[in-house]
Design an enzyme around this catalytic site. Structure first.
Site, PDB file in Angstrom:
ATOM      1  N   GLY A  10       0.757  -1.128   0.072  1.00  0.00           N
ATOM      2  CA  GLY A  10       0.095  -0.093  -0.052  1.00  0.00           C
ATOM      3  C   GLY A  10       0.758   1.274  -0.082  1.00  0.00           C
ATOM      4  N   TYR A  11       0.175   2.399   0.206  1.00  0.00           N
ATOM      5  CA  TYR A  11       0.897   3.662  -0.115  1.00  0.00           C
ATOM      6  C   TYR A  11       1.894   3.932   1.213  1.00  0.00           C
ATOM      7  CZ  TYR A  11       1.149   8.786   0.470  1.00  0.00           C
ATOM      8  OH  TYR A  11       1.448  10.184   0.275  1.00  0.00           O
ATOM      9  N   ASP A  31       0.249  -8.822   2.046  1.00  0.00           N
ATOM     10  CA  ASP A  31      -0.913  -7.804   1.613  1.00  0.00           C
ATOM     11  C   ASP A  31      -1.678  -8.707   0.697  1.00  0.00           C
ATOM     12  OD1 ASP A  31      -2.033  -5.908   0.172  1.00  0.00           O
ATOM     13  OD2 ASP A  31      -0.520  -4.408   0.736  1.00  0.00           O
ATOM     14  N   ASN A  32      -3.230  -8.512   0.977  1.00  0.00           N
ATOM     15  CA  ASN A  32      -3.949  -9.407  -0.079  1.00  0.00           C
ATOM     16  C   ASN A  32      -4.505  -8.478  -1.458  1.00  0.00           C
ATOM     17  OD1 ASN A  32      -5.590  -7.368   0.922  1.00  0.00           O
ATOM     18  ND2 ASN A  32      -7.327  -8.671   1.902  1.00  0.00           N
ATOM     19  N   LYS A  84      -9.490   1.927   4.715  1.00  0.00           N
ATOM     20  CA  LYS A  84      -9.000   3.163   5.150  1.00  0.00           C
ATOM     21  C   LYS A  84     -10.172   4.350   4.860  1.00  0.00           C
ATOM     22  CE  LYS A  84      -6.032   4.836   1.856  1.00  0.00           C
ATOM     23  NZ  LYS A  84      -4.854   5.639   1.401  1.00  0.00           N
ATOM     24  N   SER A 124      -4.246   6.532  13.892  1.00  0.00           N
ATOM     25  CA  SER A 124      -4.488   7.754  13.218  1.00  0.00           C
ATOM     26  C   SER A 124      -4.835   8.853  14.236  1.00  0.00           C
ATOM     27  CB  SER A 124      -5.754   7.375  12.293  1.00  0.00           C
ATOM     28  OG  SER A 124      -6.346   8.686  11.791  1.00  0.00           O
ATOM     29  N   TYR A 149     -14.703   3.595  10.789  1.00  0.00           N
ATOM     30  CA  TYR A 149     -13.053   3.588  10.551  1.00  0.00           C
ATOM     31  C   TYR A 149     -12.414   3.842  11.697  1.00  0.00           C
ATOM     32  CZ  TYR A 149      -8.491   5.046   8.995  1.00  0.00           C
ATOM     33  OH  TYR A 149      -7.130   5.218   8.992  1.00  0.00           O
ATOM     34  N   LYS A 153      -9.597   2.067  14.520  1.00  0.00           N
ATOM     35  CA  LYS A 153      -8.249   2.556  15.089  1.00  0.00           C
ATOM     36  C   LYS A 153      -8.266   2.555  16.560  1.00  0.00           C
ATOM     37  CE  LYS A 153      -6.310   2.671  11.025  1.00  0.00           C
ATOM     38  NZ  LYS A 153      -5.109   1.482  10.570  1.00  0.00           N
ATOM     39  N   ASN A 199      -9.304  11.568  -0.755  1.00  0.00           N
ATOM     40  CA  ASN A 199      -8.482  12.695  -0.031  1.00  0.00           C
ATOM     41  C   ASN A 199      -8.099  13.798  -1.058  1.00  0.00           C
ATOM     42  OD1 ASN A 199      -7.276   9.596   1.371  1.00  0.00           O
ATOM     43  ND2 ASN A 199      -8.137  11.065   2.529  1.00  0.00           N
ATOM     44  N   PRO A 293     -19.737  16.063   5.506  1.00  0.00           N
ATOM     45  CA  PRO A 293     -20.234  15.901   6.825  1.00  0.00           C
ATOM     46  C   PRO A 293     -18.997  15.016   7.483  1.00  0.00           C
ATOM     47  CG  PRO A 293     -21.692  14.929   5.170  1.00  0.00           C
ATOM     48  CD  PRO A 293     -20.490  15.543   4.458  1.00  0.00           C
TER      49      PRO A 293
HETATM   50  P1  NAD Z   1      -3.396   1.430   1.575  1.00  0.00           P
HETATM   51  O1  NAD Z   1      -4.950   1.225   1.475  1.00  0.00           O
HETATM   52  O2  NAD Z   1      -2.604   1.996   0.655  1.00  0.00           O
HETATM   53  O3  NAD Z   1      -2.568   0.443   2.285  1.00  0.00           O
HETATM   54  C1  NAD Z   1      -3.427  -0.703   3.165  1.00  0.00           C
HETATM   55  C2  NAD Z   1      -2.667  -1.833   2.402  1.00  0.00           C
HETATM   56  O4  NAD Z   1      -3.443  -3.064   3.269  1.00  0.00           O
HETATM   57  C3  NAD Z   1      -3.310  -2.158   1.145  1.00  0.00           C
HETATM   58  O5  NAD Z   1      -2.043  -2.629   0.232  1.00  0.00           O
HETATM   59  C4  NAD Z   1      -4.125  -3.325   1.269  1.00  0.00           C
HETATM   60  O6  NAD Z   1      -4.350  -4.043   0.094  1.00  0.00           O
HETATM   61  C5  NAD Z   1      -3.684  -4.038   2.538  1.00  0.00           C
HETATM   62  N1  NAD Z   1      -4.762  -4.627   3.275  1.00  0.00           N
HETATM   63  C6  NAD Z   1      -6.231  -4.334   3.789  1.00  0.00           C
HETATM   64  N2  NAD Z   1      -6.764  -5.230   4.323  1.00  0.00           N
HETATM   65  C7  NAD Z   1      -5.815  -6.290   4.288  1.00  0.00           C
HETATM   66  C8  NAD Z   1      -5.932  -7.646   4.755  1.00  0.00           C
HETATM   67  N3  NAD Z   1      -6.993  -7.979   5.701  1.00  0.00           N
HETATM   68  N4  NAD Z   1      -4.848  -8.679   4.617  1.00  0.00           N
HETATM   69  C9  NAD Z   1      -3.877  -8.122   3.982  1.00  0.00           C
HETATM   70  N5  NAD Z   1      -3.728  -6.850   3.286  1.00  0.00           N
HETATM   71  C10 NAD Z   1      -4.533  -5.889   3.449  1.00  0.00           C
HETATM   72  O7  NAD Z   1      -3.328   2.615   2.841  1.00  0.00           O
HETATM   73  P2  NAD Z   1      -2.366   3.354   3.552  1.00  0.00           P
HETATM   74  O8  NAD Z   1      -2.705   5.010   3.160  1.00  0.00           O
HETATM   75  O9  NAD Z   1      -0.961   3.092   3.057  1.00  0.00           O
HETATM   76  O10 NAD Z   1      -2.729   3.412   5.192  1.00  0.00           O
HETATM   77  C11 NAD Z   1      -2.047   2.353   5.820  1.00  0.00           C
HETATM   78  C12 NAD Z   1      -2.213   2.428   7.276  1.00  0.00           C
HETATM   79  O11 NAD Z   1      -2.352   3.457   7.700  1.00  0.00           O
HETATM   80  C13 NAD Z   1      -4.013   1.902   7.265  1.00  0.00           C
HETATM   81  O12 NAD Z   1      -4.257   1.017   8.355  1.00  0.00           O
HETATM   82  C14 NAD Z   1      -4.377   3.222   7.491  1.00  0.00           C
HETATM   83  O13 NAD Z   1      -5.684   3.021   7.922  1.00  0.00           O
HETATM   84  C15 NAD Z   1      -3.413   3.780   8.273  1.00  0.00           C
HETATM   85  N6  NAD Z   1      -3.797   5.444   8.204  1.00  0.00           N
HETATM   86  C16 NAD Z   1      -3.722   6.042   6.834  1.00  0.00           C
HETATM   87  C17 NAD Z   1      -3.904   7.337   6.632  1.00  0.00           C
HETATM   88  C18 NAD Z   1      -3.738   8.110   5.426  1.00  0.00           C
HETATM   89  O14 NAD Z   1      -4.295   9.356   5.341  1.00  0.00           O
HETATM   90  N7  NAD Z   1      -3.310   7.349   4.255  1.00  0.00           N
HETATM   91  C19 NAD Z   1      -3.988   8.209   8.110  1.00  0.00           C
HETATM   92  C20 NAD Z   1      -3.981   7.457   9.110  1.00  0.00           C
HETATM   93  C21 NAD Z   1      -3.761   6.414   9.068  1.00  0.00           C
HETATM   94  N1  UFG Z   2     -11.037  18.256   0.625  1.00  0.00           N
HETATM   95  C1  UFG Z   2     -11.445  19.036  -0.186  1.00  0.00           C
HETATM   96  N2  UFG Z   2     -12.111  18.126  -1.384  1.00  0.00           N
HETATM   97  C2  UFG Z   2     -11.465  16.877  -1.715  1.00  0.00           C
HETATM   98  C3  UFG Z   2     -10.948  16.129  -0.586  1.00  0.00           C
HETATM   99  C4  UFG Z   2     -10.694  16.753   0.618  1.00  0.00           C
HETATM  100  O1  UFG Z   2     -12.200  20.295  -0.027  1.00  0.00           O
HETATM  101  O2  UFG Z   2     -12.007  16.421  -2.851  1.00  0.00           O
HETATM  102  C5  UFG Z   2     -10.761  18.579   2.080  1.00  0.00           C
HETATM  103  C6  UFG Z   2     -11.546  18.172   3.111  1.00  0.00           C
HETATM  104  O3  UFG Z   2     -12.734  18.563   3.254  1.00  0.00           O
HETATM  105  C7  UFG Z   2     -10.658  18.404   4.230  1.00  0.00           C
HETATM  106  C8  UFG Z   2      -9.369  18.441   3.635  1.00  0.00           C
HETATM  107  O4  UFG Z   2      -9.451  18.584   2.242  1.00  0.00           O
HETATM  108  O5  UFG Z   2     -11.024  19.657   4.667  1.00  0.00           O
HETATM  109  C9  UFG Z   2      -8.326  17.347   4.048  1.00  0.00           C
HETATM  110  O6  UFG Z   2      -9.374  16.037   3.565  1.00  0.00           O
HETATM  111  P1  UFG Z   2      -8.576  14.487   3.462  1.00  0.00           P
HETATM  112  O7  UFG Z   2      -9.858  13.716   2.830  1.00  0.00           O
HETATM  113  O8  UFG Z   2      -7.378  14.462   2.610  1.00  0.00           O
HETATM  114  O9  UFG Z   2      -7.977  14.301   5.012  1.00  0.00           O
HETATM  115  P2  UFG Z   2      -8.930  14.276   6.413  1.00  0.00           P
HETATM  116  O10 UFG Z   2      -8.233  14.991   7.475  1.00  0.00           O
HETATM  117  O11 UFG Z   2     -10.490  14.188   6.119  1.00  0.00           O
HETATM  118  O12 UFG Z   2      -8.774  12.549   6.996  1.00  0.00           O
HETATM  119  C10 UFG Z   2      -7.334  12.221   6.728  1.00  0.00           C
HETATM  120  C11 UFG Z   2      -7.207  10.467   6.384  1.00  0.00           C
HETATM  121  C12 UFG Z   2      -8.271   9.865   7.680  1.00  0.00           C
HETATM  122  C13 UFG Z   2      -7.449  10.075   8.866  1.00  0.00           C
HETATM  123  C14 UFG Z   2      -7.514  11.744   9.086  1.00  0.00           C
HETATM  124  C15 UFG Z   2      -6.889  12.036  10.345  1.00  0.00           C
HETATM  125  O13 UFG Z   2      -8.119  10.216   5.226  1.00  0.00           O
HETATM  126  O14 UFG Z   2      -8.003   8.362   7.323  1.00  0.00           O
HETATM  127  O15 UFG Z   2      -6.846  12.351   8.211  1.00  0.00           O
HETATM  128  O16 UFG Z   2      -5.661  11.473  10.452  1.00  0.00           O
HETATM  129  F1  UFG Z   2      -8.427   9.629   9.926  1.00  0.00           F
END
Ligand code: NAD
Ligand code: UFG
Length: 339
Positions: A10-11, A31-32, A84, A124, A149, A153, A199, A293
């Site tokens: 993942g990312y 990773d699945n 996520k 998170s 979600y 966490k 996002n 929302p």
């Molecule tokens: P992502 O979706 O790119 O990566 C998650 C990976 O987990 C993916 O590759 C997916 O295929 C794999 N996966 C999901 N369920 C699985 C399972 N049951 N078995 C095996 N693999 C599985 O997301 P990311 O942005 O890289 O996030 C990684 C972690 O960080 C997540 O737990 C996410 O909740 C957390 N996180 C992300 C953000 C964000 O903004 N990206 C913020 C806070 C926390």
């Molecule tokens: N936004 C827009 N337009 C879009 C997308 C987002 O205006 O198309 C705005 C949102 O309203 C927010 C800001 O951009 O004000 C950031 O939004 P994101 O969706 O990028 O991020 P969030 O802060 O809502 O959420 C992120 C992660 C969640 C995590 C949270 C706190 O997506 O997983 O940060 O860590 F829980």
């Protein structure tokens, strides 16, 4: 030492694999691919020149975990695997609880039974209660989550804390991420959301590359300097390095620890649009849309504890984040889907 990285395709996981390999760790990924591509694993190997042992399996599959722990001498686990998408979790709560909680439970069981004691968990900022004053500190109140979600966490943190108390020498580092953006400077790995991005940054970069015609800004009447929401955006490579610092910390500090991974700086949605335009020279058309929302007006991290105990500081600024996002998006207009 070998690190088992769940969700390593993942990312955030892929960027963390690069940092681990660069710092001499062996990396095993499970990773699945529910939200990622096996191409990410090839790219990790291309960037680092090192091999990754990759298993396309579900973390909830205990037999698969047993096989991996038997085959590899794992010193530590980093648990990224999870679903996520905040909005999706509201419509599919059971899928989110099933995936995110049972993966954590199965993983802890397997670690307990195979004598693996160290785990770093992707938590998170969403676990913080919105009543807390900003910037948020690790000691602040958690709970009152606004989505299934967020609750997964919060509950996973509790599962890991309880396991730490019950299993001799078990140690967990709960890392609370703020808003990760950006990509590896090579442009070979990056964020590749499926469907319409939820996002902000992936949406902006897809507008820039011409996949979307404009950005909707969700609300410009918040009580913030320019009326749009404020967040703590952090470069994904800085975030990845925070995991390596947490592994190091656990060598000397057993039990539970909690760290914010953020920069401590807040930027508005309009700041992000302007920074992206300035750095890339690409115009981002936008429209003001209704509030989304569940969005909070503003939150950002107090990163002092991570600075002091992990000796970790975010190194990259907003311009770096925009430049690297664009390097990834412009070299891979369709993400991993295009070769
Ligand atoms: P992502 O979706 O790119 O990566 C998650 C990976 O987990 C993916 O590759 C997916 O295929 C794999 N996966 C999901 N369920 C699985 C399972 N049951 N078995 C095996 N693999 C599985 O997301 P990311 O942005 O890289 O996030 C990684 C972690 O960080 C997540 O737990 C996410 O909740 C957390 N996180 C992300 C953000 C964000 O903004 N990206 C913020 C806070 C926390
Ligand atoms: N936004 C827009 N337009 C879009 C997308 C987002 O205006 O198309 C705005 C949102 O309203 C927010 C800001 O951009 O004000 C950031 O939004 P994101 O969706 O990028 O991020 P969030 O802060 O809502 O959420 C992120 C992660 C969640 C995590 C949270 C706190 O997506 O997983 O940060 O860590 F829980």
């Amino acid at each position: 030492m070998n690190v088992l990285v769940t969700g390593g395709a993942g990312y955030i996981g892929s960027h963390t694999c690069v940092e681990l390999l660069d710092q001499g760790f062996g990396v095993v990924v499970i990773d699945n691919l529910v939200n990622s591509s096996a191409k990410a694993i090839e790219r990790i190997e291309q960037i680092t020149g090192k091999h990754v042992d990759f298993y396309q399996e579900d973390v909830r599959n205990r037999a698969a975990l047993d096989r991996i722990f038997e085959k590899h001498d794992i010193g530590c686990v980093i648990h990224f695997a999870g679903l996520k998408a905040v909005g999706e979790s509201v419509h599919m709560p059971l899928e989110y609880y099933d995936n995110n909680l049972f993966s954590t439970v199965r993983l802890c069981e397997a670690m307990r039974d195979h004598g693996v004691r160290d785990i770093v968990f992707s938590s998170s900022a969403t676990v913080y209660s919105s009543e807390n004053p900003i910037p948020w500190k690790e000691t602040y109140i958690t709970g009152n989550c606004t989505s299934p979600y967020g609750w997964t966490k919060y509950m996973s943190e509790q599962i890991l804390r309880d396991t730490t108390k019950a299993v001799d020498d078990f140690s967990v580092s709960l890392l609370r991420y703020f808003n990760p953006i950006g990509a590896h400077s090579s442009g070979l790995i990056g964020e590749d959301p499926r469907g319409i991005p939820n996002n902000l940054m992936p949406f902006i970069s897809q507008v820039a590359i011409g996949r979307r015609d404009h950005l909707n800004i969700f609300g410009n009447d918040y009580d913030t300097p320019d009326g749009t929401c404020v967040r703590d955006y952090i470069h994904v490579v800085d975030l990845a390095r925070g995991h390596v610092a947490a592994i190091d910390y656990m060598k000397k500090h057993r039990g539970e620890s909690v760290f914010n991974l953020g920069t401590g700086m807040g930027y508005s949605v309009l700041d992000m649009v302007k920074a992206f335009e300035r750095v890339t020279g690409v115009k981002i058309p936008y429209e003001i849309a209704p509030r989304r929302p569940g969005d909070l007006p503003a939150f950002y991290a107090n990163p002092d504890k991570s600075a002091k105990l992990l000796n970790w500081h975010a190194q990259y600024n907003l311009d770096d984040m925009c430049r690297d996002t664009w390097a990834w998006q412009s070299k891979n207009p369709m993400g991993y889907g295009e070769e």
